[in-house]
Write a protein that holds these residues in place. Structure first.
Motif, mmCIF file in Angstrom:
data_model
loop_
_atom_site.group_PDB
_atom_site.id
_atom_site.type_symbol
_atom_site.label_atom_id
_atom_site.label_comp_id
_atom_site.label_asym_id
_atom_site.label_seq_id
_atom_site.Cartn_x
_atom_site.Cartn_y
_atom_site.Cartn_z
ATOM 1 N N LYS A 169 24.706 -37.633 -19.217
ATOM 2 C CA LYS A 169 25.620 -38.763 -19.304
ATOM 3 C C LYS A 169 25.017 -39.992 -18.625
ATOM 4 N N MET A 170 25.567 -41.134 -18.942
ATOM 5 C CA MET A 170 25.101 -42.353 -18.289
ATOM 6 C C MET A 170 25.699 -42.463 -16.894
ATOM 7 N N THR A 171 24.852 -42.913 -16.015
ATOM 8 C CA THR A 171 25.316 -43.101 -14.639
ATOM 9 C C THR A 171 24.674 -44.389 -14.123
ATOM 10 N N VAL A 172 24.741 -44.645 -12.860
ATOM 11 C CA VAL A 172 24.069 -45.848 -12.361
ATOM 12 C C VAL A 172 23.037 -45.470 -11.312
ATOM 13 N N ASP A 173 22.000 -46.301 -11.264
ATOM 14 C CA ASP A 173 20.920 -46.038 -10.322
ATOM 15 C C ASP A 173 20.759 -47.240 -9.397
ATOM 16 N N HIS A 174 20.488 -46.945 -8.152
ATOM 17 C CA HIS A 174 20.229 -48.013 -7.187
ATOM 18 C C HIS A 174 18.772 -48.424 -7.295
ATOM 19 N N PRO A 218 16.851 -47.715 -3.345
ATOM 20 C CA PRO A 218 17.712 -46.570 -3.029
ATOM 21 C C PRO A 218 18.563 -46.810 -1.791
ATOM 22 N N LYS A 219 19.702 -46.188 -1.792
ATOM 23 C CA LYS A 219 20.626 -46.360 -0.662
ATOM 24 C C LYS A 219 19.961 -45.936 0.641
ATOM 25 N N ASN A 249 25.964 -53.386 -4.429
ATOM 26 C CA ASN A 249 26.219 -54.604 -5.188
ATOM 27 C C ASN A 249 25.686 -54.449 -6.616
ATOM 28 N N PRO A 250 26.431 -54.930 -7.610
ATOM 29 C CA PRO A 250 25.978 -54.784 -8.995
ATOM 30 C C PRO A 250 24.562 -55.287 -9.235
ATOM 31 N N THR A 251 24.092 -56.231 -8.439
ATOM 32 C CA THR A 251 22.736 -56.751 -8.650
ATOM 33 C C THR A 251 21.682 -55.720 -8.254
ATOM 34 N N ASN A 252 22.088 -54.691 -7.501
ATOM 35 C CA ASN A 252 21.147 -53.640 -7.119
ATOM 36 C C ASN A 252 21.312 -52.396 -7.986
ATOM 37 N N ASN A 278 14.852 -40.866 -4.657
ATOM 38 C CA ASN A 278 14.859 -42.057 -3.805
ATOM 39 C C ASN A 278 13.511 -42.761 -3.738
ATOM 40 N N LEU A 279 12.846 -42.754 -4.912
ATOM 41 C CA LEU A 279 11.622 -43.549 -5.022
ATOM 42 C C LEU A 279 12.010 -45.024 -5.157
ATOM 43 N N LEU A 280 11.080 -45.868 -4.779
ATOM 44 C CA LEU A 280 11.323 -47.293 -5.009
ATOM 45 C C LEU A 280 11.066 -47.585 -6.490
ATOM 46 N N TYR A 281 11.602 -48.684 -6.951
ATOM 47 C CA TYR A 281 11.481 -49.064 -8.357
ATOM 48 C C TYR A 281 10.015 -49.095 -8.779
#
Ligand SMILES: [Zn+2]
Length: 435
Positions: free
Chosen positions: A209-214, A217-218, A225-228, A242-245
């Motif tokens: 399913k679709m979810t959201v990713d930070h 990472p937290k 915030n939605p921008t993250n 929790n890898l960085l982008y």
């Protein structure tokens, strides 16, 4: 099917069944005051019981959905209104014509150049017209239905609340979409339910399913915030962990801008809601909350069903009438023809009003006005008079298609028509549907 009723003094009462209306009319206890929607006025004093009627409005740029529901879930009115989209163009045409007229040798016009100050709270004419349309439709409705409160949907999200949690709408504070859930939903819709990492990491197939990713990472200090946040599938979300982008995609994170709340929706909240307060106590809500309700009740997506969900009272399943209403332009006041009409034998030197712009014609003591609703017996169709040619008329259906009798001519002889009712700026048609 319901007949709307107003009392002796013109105040709205609850609508009644057509059989009762027929009886009242037959006994001379009522008279017809309006054909569209059919409304009768009682000629005797009646206390008339009233229920709570809540009007839900799915506000919009092009379409408005309206539903009026009683407390026990009876839908007494529902309509979809199509708004005019030509305001901006017309204003621009007007401006262009005026500009060219000033450079031509035409009739004297006083110089006007010091009256160009915009008043406080000025809005573009196209937006003013839309707000006025919303208001006028509800105002008209409140004259035949005793509306006790109004709920307007002013956009998908409470963007302001998401970005600045100190400003909060009623639903945001009380609803079950409080906090992070609401932000998640927002991000998913903003990203069109597309996995953000699908193209960046094609080696990992999307699944789940679709979810959201930070993005940050937290665990590394990223915020909610939605921008993250970006929308992504469960699999990509799990792999990114929790890898960085940059570690995950090899690219720098995109600058994610906030969802652009359409300017019109913000304007609606600030201008329309206070205006509607004059009619009945008004609240506003957001699409996020109403969409859920609509799905819960298994209603398909339409402006009317949205409006029903906005009201928030579970509707009863019954056969009912929906109105399809179109806003039309009644007045064309152009004093001259911009483009000379085809077929004019002489130039239009005497500045006679363009025949096309007249509001009515009279034939054999019958008056035919613009947008009159007419019945054409020979083809058994209902249409609206959309224009004139000398003594004949053009008739269109509500979608704007010309109704014609002969192959050769678009125009119709008024002899072929039967008048149903006159209209002002709104033409309407009924549909019977089961809800
Ligand atoms: Zn994916």
């Amino acid at each position: 099917m319901l007949v709307f009723v107003v009392n002796k003094h013109g105040r709205p009462l609850m609508p009644c069944r057509p059989s009762k209306a027929r009886k009242l009319l037959k006994q001379g206890k009522a008279k017809i005051v309006k054909y569209e929607p059919f409304t009768i006025q009682l000629l005797y004093g009646s206390s008339g019981y009233k229920q709570c009627c809540t009007a839900g409005i799915d506000a919009g740029n092009k379409n408005i959905g309206i539903a009026v529901t009683t407390d026990d879930g009876r839908i007494i009115y529902k309509a979809q209104v199509i708004l005019r989209q030509d305001i901006k163009e017309n204003i621009e045409t007007k401006r262009r014509l005026r500009r060219s007229r000033r450079n031509r040798k035409t009739r004297y016009r006083k110089p006007r150049f010091l009256n160009r100050k915009r008043k406080n709270g000025w809005l573009p004419p196209s937006i003013t017209a839309r707000i006025d349309a919303h208001y006028n439709i509800i105002k008209k409705l409140s004259k035949i239905i005793p509306i006790t409160n109004i709920i307007v949907e002013v956009g998908q999200f409470d963007t302001q609340a998401l970005i600045n949690p100190n400003i909060q709408g009623k639903e945001y504070q009380n609803g079950d979409m409080k906090g992070f859930d609401s932000v998640k939903e927002y991000v998913k819709i903003r990203d069109n339910y597309q996995c953000h990492y699908a193209k960046l990491r094609p080696d990992i197939p999307c699944s789940g399913k679709m979810t959201v990713d930070h993005i940050i990472p937290k665990s590394k200090g990223g915020t909610d915030n939605p921008t993250n946040l970006v929308c992504c599938c469960e699999e990509h979300n799990r792999q990114k962990d929790n890898l960085l982008y940059k570690e995950f995609t090899g690219k720098n994170p995109p600058a994610i801008r906030n969802f652009k709340a359409t300017a019109f929706m913000n304007v609606l909240r600030d201008y329309l809601v206070p205006k509607l307060q004059e009619i009945a106590p008004t609240e506003y809500t957001f699409g996020l909350y109403t969409r859920r309700k609509r799905k819960e009740w298994n209603l398909e997506k339409s402006h009317i069903n949205d409006a029903i969900a906005i009201v928030g009272i579970k509707p009863r399943q019954e056969v009912s009438v929906s109105y399809y209403i179109k806003q039309v332009r009644k007045k064309k006041r152009s004093l001259h023809e911009e483009i000379p009409r085809k077929g004019r034998s002489k130039p239009n030197r005497d500045a006679k009003r363009n025949e096309k712009n007249i509001k009515k014609i009279i034939t054999n003591n019958n008056c035919w006005c613009l947008w009159d609703k007419v019945y054409i017996p020979s083809i058994d169709k209902i249409g609206y008079i959309s224009g004139f040619t000398g003594k004949w008329v053009y008739v269109q259906d509500i979608e704007g298609n010309y109704l014609r009798i002969s192959e050769k001519y678009k125009q119709i002889n008024p002899k072929e028509l039967q008048l149903i009712c006159r209209n002002n700026n709104y033409i309407s048609q009924q549909f019977i549907s089961t809800l």
